[in-house]
Enzyme design. Structure first.
Site, PDB file in Angstrom:
ATOM      1  N   LYS A  65       0.836  -1.209   0.000  1.00 32.30           N
ATOM      2  CA  LYS A  65       0.000   0.000   0.000  1.00 32.30           C
ATOM      3  C   LYS A  65       0.871   1.259   0.000  1.00 32.30           C
ATOM      4  CE  LYS A  65      -3.721  -2.531   2.257  1.00 32.30           C
ATOM      5  NZ  LYS A  65      -4.490  -2.853   3.476  1.00 32.30           N
ATOM      6  N   GLN A 118      -4.440  -1.738   9.824  1.00 30.79           N
ATOM      7  CA  GLN A 118      -4.380  -3.054   9.189  1.00 30.79           C
ATOM      8  C   GLN A 118      -4.898  -4.127  10.148  1.00 30.79           C
ATOM      9  OE1 GLN A 118      -3.598  -3.490   5.978  1.00 30.79           O
ATOM     10  NE2 GLN A 118      -3.808  -5.709   6.025  1.00 30.79           N
ATOM     11  N   ASP A 167     -10.893   2.475   4.209  1.00 32.31           N
ATOM     12  CA  ASP A 167     -11.122   1.030   4.134  1.00 32.31           C
ATOM     13  C   ASP A 167     -12.612   0.719   4.000  1.00 32.31           C
ATOM     14  OD1 ASP A 167      -9.046  -0.807   4.109  1.00 32.31           O
ATOM     15  OD2 ASP A 167      -8.630  -0.594   6.250  1.00 32.31           O
TER      16      ASP A 167
HETATM   17  N1  GUN Z   1      -6.782  -7.143   6.395  1.00 33.50           N
HETATM   18  C1  GUN Z   1      -7.133  -7.859   5.302  1.00 33.50           C
HETATM   19  N2  GUN Z   1      -7.640  -7.049   4.359  1.00 33.50           N
HETATM   20  C2  GUN Z   1      -7.621  -5.800   4.865  1.00 33.50           C
HETATM   21  C3  GUN Z   1      -8.010  -4.537   4.351  1.00 33.50           C
HETATM   22  O1  GUN Z   1      -8.520  -4.385   3.230  1.00 33.50           O
HETATM   23  N3  GUN Z   1      -7.813  -3.477   5.183  1.00 33.50           N
HETATM   24  C4  GUN Z   1      -7.292  -3.614   6.428  1.00 33.50           C
HETATM   25  N4  GUN Z   1      -7.160  -2.513   7.184  1.00 33.50           N
HETATM   26  N5  GUN Z   1      -6.927  -4.769   6.940  1.00 33.50           N
HETATM   27  C5  GUN Z   1      -7.091  -5.857   6.157  1.00 33.50           C
END
Ligand code: GUN
Length: 293
Positions: free
Chosen positions: A52, A96, A119
């Site tokens: 990211k 995350q 998100d």
């Molecule tokens: N863990 C697995 N997928 C995601 C996501 O799209 N965002 C976040 N913050 N954590 C995750």
């Protein structure tokens, strides 16, 4: 059979985003700023978060990684969230998941200002999405929708079978594909661990979305000839022929299923890359205040 190429699509979208950033900069506007918060040492999370951050750099977004040890308390993480909520330089941020066991993920998600929730996990965004109002869409479903749109895949009146009812993939993609408009207007069946005859359900599908986290679970004889198969799984399995001793596979038995499909996403190189790209699209929307003033 046509591959739905997440790598190519995400490169195209990132190039579009980079152009938008240049325009913003030329106009003297603010450059989008994404913050990622990573608590603990989960290896998969480390890979996702660095991808990211790297993608932000590629397209000229500002990005910040806030990394904290696994022992971080819930109160400390809540304080970080409050600081990011209050920081006018931060357009959007993500925490995350998964978080260490002693931290309540629901409490953290609720503490995030929904206007910065790129998100799309906050119930305000989820509720707005469910009602068809402008909202930050969760990244993986948003990436899938964008993929269907850019490959002009017909969805109206199609029967879509989703495997898995998670809050971040299965449930939201079911809502998005059943809504009015394109991509949407599907008749959706949401299946899960208590579904009685899963192969029979999948055999009825024109579009299959597999999001259960079990390697190569969906078999060739479950899939209708000509189906569109979207594989959300990212599973690491042992493979003695690889230098690393392992390889990534999806939730679909690609070798068996691909020849029967009209379209299929590969793993890696499919939905995963679109997830990161969707997060960037949300961050640009946050910076431009397209969803909330
Ligand atoms: N863990 C697995 N997928 C995601 C996501 O799209 N965002 C976040 N913050 N954590 C995750």
């Amino acid at each position: 059979m046509q591959l739905l190429d997440g790598k190519l699509l995400s490169e195209n979208i990132k190039a579009e985003l980079a152009t938008e950033v240049d325009l913003l900069r030329q106009k003297g506007g603010k450059v989008p700023h994404l913050v990622a918060v990573l608590v603990g040492e989960n290896p998969a999370s480390q890979v996702y978060v660095s991808s990211k951050i790297k993608s932000c750099e590629q397209i000229g977004f500002k990005s910040t990684l806030v990394q904290r040890p696994a022992e971080t308390t819930e109160a400390e993480l809540l304080a970080i969230v409050q600081d990011l909520n209050a920081d006018p330089d931060v357009d959007g941020f993500i925490v995350q998941l998964p978080l260490p066991k002693h931290i309540d993920e629901e409490k953290i998600t609720l503490a995030i200002d929904y206007r910065k929730d790129v998100d799309g996990f906050h119930p305000v965004n989820f509720g707005r999405m469910a009602q068809g109002m402008p909202a930050f869409l969760p990244a993986t479903p948003y990436g899938i929708i964008e993929m269907l749109r850019r490959y002009n895949i017909e969805t109206a009146g199609k029967h879509c079978v989703v495997l898995g009812r998670s809050n971040i993939v299965g449930t939201p993609i079911s809502l998005l594909l059943s809504r009015k408009g394109y991509p949407g207007d599907c008749t959706v069946t949401l299946t899960h661990s208590r579904t009685k005859d899963l192969p029979a359900e999948v055999r009825r599908a024109d579009i299959v979305v597999a999001a259960i986290g079990i390697p190569e679970f969906v078999k060739a004889d479950w899939v209708k000839e000509g189906a569109v198969v979207i594989d959300v799984g990212i599973n690491r399995i042992p493979d003695a022929t690889k230098k690393s001793g392992s390889r990534l596979v999806g939730d679909v038995d690609f070798e068996g299923v691909a020849p029967k499909c009209s379209h299929i996403t590969p793993v890696p190189g499919g939905v995963g890359l679109m997830t990161v790209t969707a997060l960037l699209m949300n961050t640009l929307k946050a910076c431009r205040k397209e969803i909330y003033d």
